[in-house]
Structures are given as C-alpha cells and as structure tokens.
Design a protein around this motif. Structure first.
Motif, PDB file in Angstrom:
ATOM      1  N   LEU A  10     -19.872  29.884 -24.968  1.00 51.78           N
ATOM      2  CA  LEU A  10     -19.124  30.899 -25.715  1.00 51.78           C
ATOM      3  C   LEU A  10     -18.105  30.254 -26.648  1.00 51.78           C
ATOM      4  O   LEU A  10     -17.892  30.717 -27.777  1.00 51.78           O
ATOM      5  CB  LEU A  10     -18.429  31.851 -24.739  1.00 51.78           C
ATOM      6  CG  LEU A  10     -19.350  32.732 -23.887  1.00 51.78           C
ATOM      7  CD1 LEU A  10     -18.540  33.535 -22.887  1.00 51.78           C
ATOM      8  CD2 LEU A  10     -20.167  33.664 -24.774  1.00 51.78           C
ATOM      9  N   GLN A  11     -17.475  29.173 -26.178  1.00 54.56           N
ATOM     10  CA  GLN A  11     -16.543  28.460 -27.037  1.00 54.56           C
ATOM     11  C   GLN A  11     -17.252  27.910 -28.281  1.00 54.56           C
ATOM     12  O   GLN A  11     -16.740  27.992 -29.393  1.00 54.56           O
ATOM     13  CB  GLN A  11     -15.893  27.303 -26.264  1.00 54.56           C
ATOM     14  CG  GLN A  11     -14.738  27.710 -25.380  1.00 54.56           C
ATOM     15  CD  GLN A  11     -14.063  26.504 -24.765  1.00 54.56           C
ATOM     16  OE1 GLN A  11     -14.683  25.685 -24.096  1.00 54.56           O
ATOM     17  NE2 GLN A  11     -12.770  26.380 -24.996  1.00 54.56           N
ATOM     18  N   TRP A  21      -9.640  34.993 -21.984  1.00 57.05           N
ATOM     19  CA  TRP A  21      -9.244  36.402 -21.972  1.00 57.05           C
ATOM     20  C   TRP A  21     -10.394  37.298 -21.513  1.00 57.05           C
ATOM     21  O   TRP A  21     -10.170  38.350 -20.897  1.00 57.05           O
ATOM     22  CB  TRP A  21      -8.797  36.838 -23.371  1.00 57.05           C
ATOM     23  CG  TRP A  21      -7.356  36.559 -23.665  1.00 57.05           C
ATOM     24  CD1 TRP A  21      -6.848  35.628 -24.493  1.00 57.05           C
ATOM     25  CD2 TRP A  21      -6.223  37.243 -23.103  1.00 57.05           C
ATOM     26  NE1 TRP A  21      -5.479  35.661 -24.495  1.00 57.05           N
ATOM     27  CE2 TRP A  21      -5.069  36.657 -23.656  1.00 57.05           C
ATOM     28  CE3 TRP A  21      -6.075  38.280 -22.187  1.00 57.05           C
ATOM     29  CZ2 TRP A  21      -3.784  37.072 -23.335  1.00 57.05           C
ATOM     30  CZ3 TRP A  21      -4.785  38.716 -21.867  1.00 57.05           C
ATOM     31  CH2 TRP A  21      -3.672  38.109 -22.433  1.00 57.05           C
ATOM     32  N   PHE A  22     -11.615  36.892 -21.818  1.00 57.69           N
ATOM     33  CA  PHE A  22     -12.784  37.718 -21.491  1.00 57.69           C
ATOM     34  C   PHE A  22     -12.946  37.918 -19.975  1.00 57.69           C
ATOM     35  O   PHE A  22     -12.976  39.055 -19.493  1.00 57.69           O
ATOM     36  CB  PHE A  22     -14.013  37.091 -22.188  1.00 57.69           C
ATOM     37  CG  PHE A  22     -15.315  37.209 -21.493  1.00 57.69           C
ATOM     38  CD1 PHE A  22     -15.775  38.417 -20.987  1.00 57.69           C
ATOM     39  CD2 PHE A  22     -16.135  36.101 -21.370  1.00 57.69           C
ATOM     40  CE1 PHE A  22     -17.000  38.505 -20.356  1.00 57.69           C
ATOM     41  CE2 PHE A  22     -17.362  36.178 -20.748  1.00 57.69           C
ATOM     42  CZ  PHE A  22     -17.789  37.386 -20.236  1.00 57.69           C
ATOM     43  N   SER A  78     -24.359  45.489 -24.309  1.00 62.25           N
ATOM     44  CA  SER A  78     -23.621  45.450 -25.577  1.00 62.25           C
ATOM     45  C   SER A  78     -23.075  44.054 -25.858  1.00 62.25           C
ATOM     46  O   SER A  78     -23.004  43.632 -27.021  1.00 62.25           O
ATOM     47  CB  SER A  78     -22.475  46.457 -25.545  1.00 62.25           C
ATOM     48  OG  SER A  78     -22.947  47.771 -25.307  1.00 62.25           O
ATOM     49  N   SER A  79     -22.716  43.329 -24.805  1.00 62.33           N
ATOM     50  CA  SER A  79     -22.161  41.984 -24.981  1.00 62.33           C
ATOM     51  C   SER A  79     -23.167  41.029 -25.600  1.00 62.33           C
ATOM     52  O   SER A  79     -22.784  40.070 -26.292  1.00 62.33           O
ATOM     53  CB  SER A  79     -21.691  41.431 -23.636  1.00 62.33           C
ATOM     54  OG  SER A  79     -20.676  42.237 -23.080  1.00 62.33           O
ATOM     55  N   ILE A 137     -15.560  36.858 -30.311  1.00 61.40           N
ATOM     56  CA  ILE A 137     -15.036  36.817 -28.948  1.00 61.40           C
ATOM     57  C   ILE A 137     -14.215  38.060 -28.646  1.00 61.40           C
ATOM     58  O   ILE A 137     -14.176  38.530 -27.502  1.00 61.40           O
ATOM     59  CB  ILE A 137     -14.187  35.539 -28.744  1.00 61.40           C
ATOM     60  CG1 ILE A 137     -13.903  35.301 -27.258  1.00 61.40           C
ATOM     61  CG2 ILE A 137     -12.899  35.610 -29.547  1.00 61.40           C
ATOM     62  CD1 ILE A 137     -15.090  34.895 -26.461  1.00 61.40           C
ATOM     63  N   SER A 138     -13.590  38.647 -29.658  1.00 62.28           N
ATOM     64  CA  SER A 138     -12.792  39.860 -29.445  1.00 62.28           C
ATOM     65  C   SER A 138     -13.673  41.046 -29.060  1.00 62.28           C
ATOM     66  O   SER A 138     -13.240  41.934 -28.317  1.00 62.28           O
ATOM     67  CB  SER A 138     -11.975  40.191 -30.694  1.00 62.28           C
ATOM     68  OG  SER A 138     -12.817  40.382 -31.812  1.00 62.28           O
ATOM     69  N   GLN A 139     -14.902  41.085 -29.557  1.00 63.55           N
ATOM     70  CA  GLN A 139     -15.822  42.150 -29.162  1.00 63.55           C
ATOM     71  C   GLN A 139     -16.204  42.022 -27.695  1.00 63.55           C
ATOM     72  O   GLN A 139     -16.419  43.028 -27.006  1.00 63.55           O
ATOM     73  CB  GLN A 139     -17.065  42.117 -30.041  1.00 63.55           C
ATOM     74  CG  GLN A 139     -16.808  42.498 -31.492  1.00 63.55           C
ATOM     75  CD  GLN A 139     -18.043  42.368 -32.354  1.00 63.55           C
ATOM     76  OE1 GLN A 139     -19.124  42.014 -31.890  1.00 63.55           O
ATOM     77  NE2 GLN A 139     -17.893  42.660 -33.656  1.00 63.55           N
ATOM     78  N   LEU A 140     -16.272  40.793 -27.193  1.00 61.06           N
ATOM     79  CA  LEU A 140     -16.545  40.582 -25.768  1.00 61.06           C
ATOM     80  C   LEU A 140     -15.423  41.143 -24.903  1.00 61.06           C
ATOM     81  O   LEU A 140     -15.664  41.593 -23.776  1.00 61.06           O
ATOM     82  CB  LEU A 140     -16.723  39.092 -25.475  1.00 61.06           C
ATOM     83  CG  LEU A 140     -18.112  38.487 -25.645  1.00 61.06           C
ATOM     84  CD1 LEU A 140     -18.076  37.001 -25.348  1.00 61.06           C
ATOM     85  CD2 LEU A 140     -19.121  39.182 -24.743  1.00 61.06           C
TER      86      LEU A 140
END
Length: 490
Positions: A48-49, A61-62, A103-104, A110-113
């Motif tokens: 993800l990073q 944060w996720f 959806s993910s 990353i903010s959508q996650l």
C-alpha cells in the motif's frame, strides 16, 4: 420492535441445547471474520505504501480507523440491536464489511481506504461482532461461560489463518484482487447472522412491565435520573426532549459512574492509556521483520504464531481467572499480563532475527491472551451489572480514541527517525506505565478501604470507591439482564 430484539425478555424454550450449539458455531466463525481480520493488514503495509506513495503514518491510519470503529461503535450497535434484533444487526454488519472491502479494491488513494476499509468495514465488523456475542446471552444460561470461552477461540483462529491467506493471495493476485476476495469472505457474516434466528419465548414469560431496580433503563432508573436537585428536576420536567437525551446518555454513556466509581475511573484511564501501545506490534511487526531481511512468507507467519498460541492459552486464562483464588484479584492478574506484554517488546529491540521474533511472538501471545480474556471480566468486577451496558459504552469509546491515534503517531515518529525500534519503545512505555498505574492504584485503593473498615467509618456507597466483586449472573426472574453481557474478548 423486531422479534429478535425481544428474544431475551422471557424464558426460552431451547436454551443450552439444540440449535444453541449451531449459534455458538456461527459465533466462532463470526469472531474470526471480525476481530481476527485486522491482524492481517500488516501484510499489505509495504504494498500500500508503494502503491499510493504514502508514509508509515499515512498508511497506519487505515488499520487504526478500522480497529477504532470496531471498538467504538458499541453504543450504536446496542441501539440497533434493541430496535431491530441481533439477527438483523449481524447480517447488516456482514453486508457492510463485505461492501467495504470490495470498494477498497477500487480505491485510487490512501484517503479513500480510510472511508471504505476503515470506516465501512470497521463499522460492519462492530455490528456483526457485538450483536453476535449478544445473542449468545439469549441462547445460553447454564453454559454461558463455556459458550463465551469457545466463541473467543474464533479470534485466535482468525489471527492464525488470516495472515497466511493474505500472504498467499497477495503473492498470487496482488492486493486489489485480494481485497475483492476478502469482501466475498466477509459477506459470510450474513450467513452467520441467518443462523442466529430469534429465540422462541416460553408461554410462561414474565410480563413486559419493568419492576423497580430490575434492569437498566427501567422506570425505577428513570425516576432516579429525575430525583436530583430540585432546580435540575424542574428543568427536566419542563424540557421532555432534554430529559430523553439525558436518559439515553445515562443508559449508553455512564459519565456518572466515571465520576463516582473510583475503581471504574482508574481502570478506564489505565486501559485507555494502554491502548496507545497495545495495537502497535500487530500493525508494525510484519513491516519491521521485512525491513530487517525476513522473507515475506516468514514475516506473515509471525502473526499466525500469535494466533495459534492464543487458541490454547486464551481459554485456559479465562478458566484460571475464574478460580476462587483470584476472586477480588483479577485486576492484579490483568496488570501482570499488561506488564508482560510491555516487557516482551524489548526482545524485538535486542534481536530482529527470525528466531528471536518467534520467541517474542510466543511471549507476546501469552500476555495478549491474559489481556484479552480479562479486560471485560475486570470491568464486570468494578461495575454493577445493572449499569454494565452503559459503563461498557463509555469504556469502548474512550479506548477507541487511543486505538485510533496510537499507530499513526508512532508511524510519524518512524518516518522522522527511520528507526522501527521506536515502535516497540513506544508500545513498552504505554503498556508498562499503564500496568503500574492500575496495579498500584488499586492496591492503594484497597488499603484505603481496609483502613476505613478498621476505623469503622461508614461509606455512603461502597461501590463508588471500592474494587469489589459484583455478581454477573442474572437475578431470578429477570431474564432481561442477559442482554448486557455481550462483550467477552478483544
């Protein structure tokens, strides 16, 4: 009101037998799908990073939002259960969890996650988990302790299987397709909810009208709320909406208990502080191992080791804590487990080799089993069961705040220093200080109460300033108290 919501109000026809064991099996699966799921997020941390060019703080944060919402949504789940019943809440939770992960898989930032996997999946897991454990209180009476212990093994099974499955799917399909598959797996929470059918009431069910002092939110409690100082009473009588609002707050968020009960105040502050460091190893252990040269498959295996040991240690810890030797002393056993949890983190600082990390996971799992098995049992000891539901609501909300901010703040520190050791330094600091604070505070409180008893100074309300054991069994003829014992493990 839905039939499921009224299931616990009378004597059931088939408690502790028959379909109850199918419900227990569904609860085991459900806990593995909900509480066990966040443990696998560390497997996707590096991918993800790389995908979103995000820092450690931004990526953490996720999972933090997911875990915080899972714990902090308790009062909302309670309202949902009372209005629509346990089956509806579990199935709604399964639907939200599945949709969140599906959806993910389409997220472009990353903010959508944070919204999809964090908020939606976390809220769905909260509904499924808490309503799923609530229904056990309706189906089991004589074997309730055994049922709760067996159900908690689902968390350990989830800890064992989720990381292994995550790493395999990640290697074969990438993180987007893996999240899509996870959405389908989490939708099985709807199947578990379908199994939890509303319990049938016996013809001899007691009448619905509440009796004085019988249950939280009863007429007797409502009268107590209005019997304050005369100016406040007149204000409440003139503003019925404000009265209703205060009743809801008292029922689900026990600020009055926090102010009046010293034991509850000490324990809530201690656990809230502890949660700042509790989740850090679960979020950063896999990235830390990979950063130090451990293969990805072996790094994912570390979390599975923690879960596998939990399968055996957690039920044993629950049975051990129920022994008469620990009556009135569970808080010290809990503090000892938190202290061991904090001290174990120094193993990672000393050695990042795979063998050393395995030793760390074994000790961490033993300590975590004690913390998970005793957290809510100690809460039942310091709060009267009539107010447990409202005390639990405030307790989970406060701890969810520190669960939310702990990993991102530590991730920011790692980004600044480029040193993963600060993860374990931070975790040890919060855990060790919380353990010492709770253990020493309760010891001082106990000595103070003994001195008062020796000097024969009467207490207006011993439960407000004394750590004592309170009965957790429902009163005779009061089946409605079953509904308040619905959280048994972390």
């Amino acid at each position: 009101m839905a039939q499921g919501g009224a299931a616990g109000r009378g004597a059931a026809k088939a408690q502790d037998q028959g379909w109850a064991w199918m419900v227990l099996l569904a609860a085991v699966v459900l806990q593995g799908l909900t509480l066990g799921f966040p443990c696998c997020i560390g497997v996707f941390f590096k991918d993800l990073q790389h995908e979103f060019q995000a820092s450690n703080s931004e990526t953490s944060w996720f999972p933090s939002i997911m875990v915080a919402v899972l714990h902090g949504g308790g009062p909302l789940c309670s309202i949902l259960v009372k209005r629509f019943g346990c089956r509806f809440a579990v199935m709604l939770g399964g639907l939200l969890s599945g949709l969140g992960m599906v959806s993910s898989s389409f997220c472009q930032s990353i903010s959508q996650l944070y919204l999809t996997a964090g908020l939606i999946t976390g809220l769905g897991s909260c509904f499924s988990f808490q309503a799923g454990v609530t229904v056990l209180g309706y189906y089991f009476v004589q074997w309730r302790t055994l049922a709760n212990a067996v159900a908690s093994t689902g968390v350990s099974l989830g800890f064992t299987l989720w990381p292994l499955l995550s790493q395999y799917l990640l290697d074969e399909m990438g993180w987007r397709n893996t999240f899509l598959i996870f959405g389908g797996i989490l939708l099985n929470g709807c199947v578990c909810g379908a199994i939890m059918r509303p319990i049938q009431l016996a013809p001899r069910s007691p009448p619905q009208s509440p009796k004085p002092g019988e249950e939280p939110g009863s007429r007797a409690e409502d009268a107590q709320l209005s019997n304050g100082a005369s100016p406040a009473q007149s204000v409440l009588q003139q503003h019925p909406r404000r009265t209703a609002c205060l009743k809801v707050l008292q029922k689900y968020l026990a600020f009055d208990i926090l102010c009046q009960n010293k034991g509850y105040r000490i324990y809530t502050i201690g656990v809230t502080w502890m949660m700042m460091g509790f989740a850090l190893p679960h979020v950063y252990l896999v990235p830390y191992a990979i950063h130090n040269g451990v293969e990805e498959h072996r790094a994912a295996l570390l979390i599975s080791v923690i879960g596998f040991i939990n399968i055996f240690i957690r039920p044993l810890t629950g049975l051990l804590s129920g022994h008469s030797v620990f009556t009135g002393r569970r808080i010290y056993l809990f503090s000892l487990a938190v202290l061991l949890y904090g001290l174990s983190n120094f193993i990672c600082v000393i050695s990042a080799e795979f063998t050393g990390l395995i030793i760390y996971c074994v000790i961490l799992s033993i300590a975590m089993s004690g913390v998970g098995a005793l957290t809510f049992q100690v809460l039942m000891d310091v709060v009267e069961m009539e107010r447990f539901s409202s005390a639990l609501g405030l307790f989970t909300i406060l701890e969810s705040i520190t669960l939310l901010i702990g990993p991102p703040l530590t991730g920011l520190l790692v980004d600044i220093t480029s040193d993963f050791h600060y993860v374990f330094y931070n975790s040890s600091f919060f855990l060790i200080s919380a353990a010492l604070f709770m253990g020493l505070s309760f010891c001082a409180l106990e000595k103070k109460n003994k001195l008062r008893e020796a000097s024969k100074v009467p207490l207006d309300n011993p439960s407000r300033s004394q750590y004592n054991e309170t009965p957790t069994e429902p009163l005779a003829g009061s089946q409605s108290l079953l509904a308040v014992e619905y959280i048994t493990s972390i």
